[in-house]
Motif scaffolding. Structure first.
Motif, mmCIF file in Angstrom:
data_model
loop_
_atom_site.group_PDB
_atom_site.id
_atom_site.type_symbol
_atom_site.label_atom_id
_atom_site.label_comp_id
_atom_site.label_asym_id
_atom_site.label_seq_id
_atom_site.Cartn_x
_atom_site.Cartn_y
_atom_site.Cartn_z
ATOM 1 N N GLY A 13 -0.754 9.386 0.013
ATOM 2 C CA GLY A 13 -1.200 8.024 0.313
ATOM 3 C C GLY A 13 -0.034 7.170 0.795
ATOM 4 O O GLY A 13 1.145 7.484 0.537
ATOM 5 N N ALA A 14 -0.385 6.096 1.509
ATOM 6 C CA ALA A 14 0.641 5.165 1.995
ATOM 7 C C ALA A 14 1.365 4.508 0.817
ATOM 8 O O ALA A 14 2.564 4.234 0.867
ATOM 9 N N LYS A 15 0.646 4.294 -0.265
ATOM 10 C CA LYS A 15 1.233 3.675 -1.460
ATOM 11 C C LYS A 15 2.420 4.503 -1.957
ATOM 12 O O LYS A 15 3.466 3.974 -2.306
ATOM 13 N N TYR B 185 -11.503 -7.879 4.593
ATOM 14 C CA TYR B 185 -11.550 -8.846 3.498
ATOM 15 C C TYR B 185 -11.743 -10.246 4.066
ATOM 16 O O TYR B 185 -11.328 -10.528 5.186
ATOM 17 N N ARG C 133 -6.078 11.064 -0.281
ATOM 18 C CA ARG C 133 -4.685 10.734 -0.609
ATOM 19 C C ARG C 133 -3.674 11.326 0.376
ATOM 20 O O ARG C 133 -2.803 12.122 0.016
ATOM 21 N N ILE C 134 -3.782 10.892 1.617
ATOM 22 C CA ILE C 134 -2.771 11.272 2.602
ATOM 23 C C ILE C 134 -2.231 10.012 3.283
ATOM 24 O O ILE C 134 -2.988 9.242 3.879
ATOM 25 N N TRP D 37 -0.145 -7.767 -0.469
ATOM 26 C CA TRP D 37 -0.884 -6.698 -1.165
ATOM 27 C C TRP D 37 -0.280 -6.581 -2.561
ATOM 28 O O TRP D 37 0.950 -6.519 -2.711
ATOM 29 N N LYS E 78 -7.819 4.143 5.350
ATOM 30 C CA LYS E 78 -8.724 3.065 5.778
ATOM 31 C C LYS E 78 -9.376 3.384 7.119
ATOM 32 O O LYS E 78 -10.567 3.175 7.295
ATOM 33 N N ASP F 189 3.822 -1.851 7.004
ATOM 34 C CA ASP F 189 2.650 -1.199 6.419
ATOM 35 C C ASP F 189 1.496 -1.456 7.389
ATOM 36 O O ASP F 189 0.947 -2.553 7.447
ATOM 37 N N ILE G 90 -1.456 0.110 7.637
ATOM 38 C CA ILE G 90 -2.622 0.881 7.195
ATOM 39 C C ILE G 90 -3.945 0.369 7.789
ATOM 40 O O ILE G 90 -4.896 1.123 7.939
ATOM 41 N N TYR G 91 -4.015 -0.938 8.146
ATOM 42 C CA TYR G 91 -5.264 -1.490 8.715
ATOM 43 C C TYR G 91 -5.202 -1.604 10.232
ATOM 44 O O TYR G 91 -6.000 -2.329 10.816
ATOM 45 N N TYR H 148 3.093 -4.526 -3.795
ATOM 46 C CA TYR H 148 4.490 -4.617 -3.342
ATOM 47 C C TYR H 148 5.446 -5.148 -4.420
ATOM 48 O O TYR H 148 6.466 -4.503 -4.712
ATOM 49 N N GLY I 126 -11.918 -2.077 -2.005
ATOM 50 C CA GLY I 126 -10.772 -2.017 -1.103
ATOM 51 C C GLY I 126 -10.798 -0.764 -0.251
ATOM 52 O O GLY I 126 -9.753 -0.248 0.121
ATOM 53 N N ASN J 162 -3.674 -7.222 4.028
ATOM 54 C CA ASN J 162 -4.516 -7.315 2.840
ATOM 55 C C ASN J 162 -3.789 -8.329 1.961
ATOM 56 O O ASN J 162 -2.631 -8.066 1.610
#
Ligand code: PLP
Length: 406
Positions: free
Chosen positions: A101-103, A327, A249-250, A127, A241, A206, A208-209, A130, A41, A177
């Motif tokens: 991280g975004a998480k 993916y 981890r940002i 994802w 990503k 989100d 992120i991609y 969530y 991932g 994702n």
């Protein structure tokens, strides 16, 4: 009686299926099994040189202490500039928080805003994190199936039907994702129109991609299309990503100042701040040259095309063509009901995509994740963030394993 008691809200949460699959992969490899992994991932590129250099410079120049809880001002300014440049969104650095991280940004946002009984709408496939993050915050995930006939995207009608007086959040992930499906402006407009009728619903995007998009597609943002949503939207993003920085981890988030202030308060009592060194690296990433990106995206696109061509040639499998991310989302309905040949799993019926994923792992030595984990069946997710050789080998093995089903 043990003194240790895990809180009830956490007993409903399960380990991330991607971590479980990665752990199992490592275990099988330790046992000497030859496994080809389509689990990854994260980008298979190195963090670019100028970003690594910025981190080394940060260490050497003594940027090794706590930063402001919400992140350095320089980084938040660079994030504000990024939002204006890429998304047409305008935020003051005070409306931005830097997270681990975004998480972490998503988890903190839900932690400070979700109460027991609150509902969070999650379009499926989703994802994996969530729903479990919502459960960890004592909320109720409301899963809305988005079938292939809708391009795996949430429709305005499905959104309208899912909203109740208890709805607190809608989560939107584009490109997604696991499917790689992305919303166009007209589709977002339709969702925005529904949201305008339900002022109690906040929106978490989100993104992120966002930079891993194929073709000439633009990247519309729902808040840029409908500025009235700005006061109830949290925009989540990060460097993992786009810049191949998953280990740094940002992540970051921008939104209404009372939400950001609550997230800042929680962060001040939990992580203090994201790593100062990683923040310096993220600053170089956001301010620096992104000339490498078109090449990376072209490389993902080439691998997408090869993987789709190989997998679509296998009877019983059909790939959805992703708009972005890295993916493939593979329909395996044609394998359900078939039986495994003589050997390890002799004569077992494949009743679900989890059975298909297990069969591919045990019989063919190919690791993928069953669609059940993402809330929609029967599919599996195959990562293309790996070499063409690995994709070719995995495809050969899957073809042989499928051909031997009876
Ligand atoms: N959001 C989605 C949709 C993801 O796929 C991932 C990582 O797999 C994340 C967020 C987490 O990103 P980060 O590394 O910034 O925590």
């Amino acid at each position: 009686m043990s003194a240790i008691r895990i809180a009830a809200r956490l007993r409903r949460v399960k380990l991330s299926p991607s971590s479980t699959a990665t752990d199992r992969l490592a275990q099988l490899r330790r046992e000497g099994r030859d496994i080809v992994s389509l689990l990854v991932g994260e980008p298979d590129f190195e963090t670019p040189e100028h970003i690594r250099r910025a981190a080394i410079d940060a260490i050497e120049s003594g940027q090794t202490r706590y930063t402001q809880t919400s992140g350095t001002l320089a980084l938040r300014q660079a994030i504000a500039a990024k939002f204006a440049r890429d998304n047409g969104l305008h935020y003051d650095p005070r409306e931005i928080i830097v997270t681990v991280g975004a998480k972490h940004a998503i988890f903190n946002a839900l932690s400070v805003s979700v109460e027991p009984g609150d509902e969070v709408i999650i379009p499926a496939p989703y994802w994996v994190s969530y729903p479990d993050m919502v459960l960890a915050c004592d909320g109720t995930p409301v899963i809305v199936p988005c079938p292939e006939t809708d391009g795996f995207l949430l429709t305005p009608a499905a959104l309208e039907a899912a909203i109740t007086p208890a709805t607190r959040w809608l989560v939107l992930n584009s490109p997604s994702n696991p499917t790689g499906a992305a919303y166009n402006a007209a589709q977002l407009r339709g969702l925005a129109d529904v949201l305008l009728r339900h002022p109690q619903v906040a929106v978490l995007t989100d993104d992120i991609y966002e930079h891993i998009r194929f073709g000439a597609a633009d990247n519309p943002h729902i808040v840029a299309l409908e500025p009235a949503l700005r006061e109830r939207t949290l925009v989540v993003n990060g460097v993992s990503k786009t810049y191949a920085m998953t280990g740094w981890r940002i992540g970051y988030a921008a939104g209404p100042s009372e939400l950001i202030a609550a997230m800042d308060m929680l962060q001040s009592q939990s992580t203090s701040c994201a790593s100062s060194i990683s923040q310096a690296a993220a600053l170089a990433a956001l301010r620096g040259d992104t000339g490498f990106l078109p090449d990376w995206v072209a490389s993902y696109e080439e691998r997408r095309d090869i993987a789709m061509q190989r997998l679509n040639a296998i009877p019983g499998l059909a790939c959805y063509s992703p708009d972005g991310a890295f993916y493939l989302w593979v329909n395996c309905a044609g394998l359900i009901g078939k039986r495994t040949p003589a050997g390890g799993l002799a004569g077992q019926r494949l009743d679900s995509d989890l059975d298909v994923a297990l069969y591919l792992l045990e019989s063919a030595g190919v690791a993928v994740i069953g669609g059940t984990s993402y809330g929609l069946s029967p599919y599996f997710r195959a990562s293309i963030a790996t070499s063409v050789e690995v994709i070719e080998e995995a495809s050969r093995r899957i073809a042989a394993a499928v051909a031997s089903l009876v």
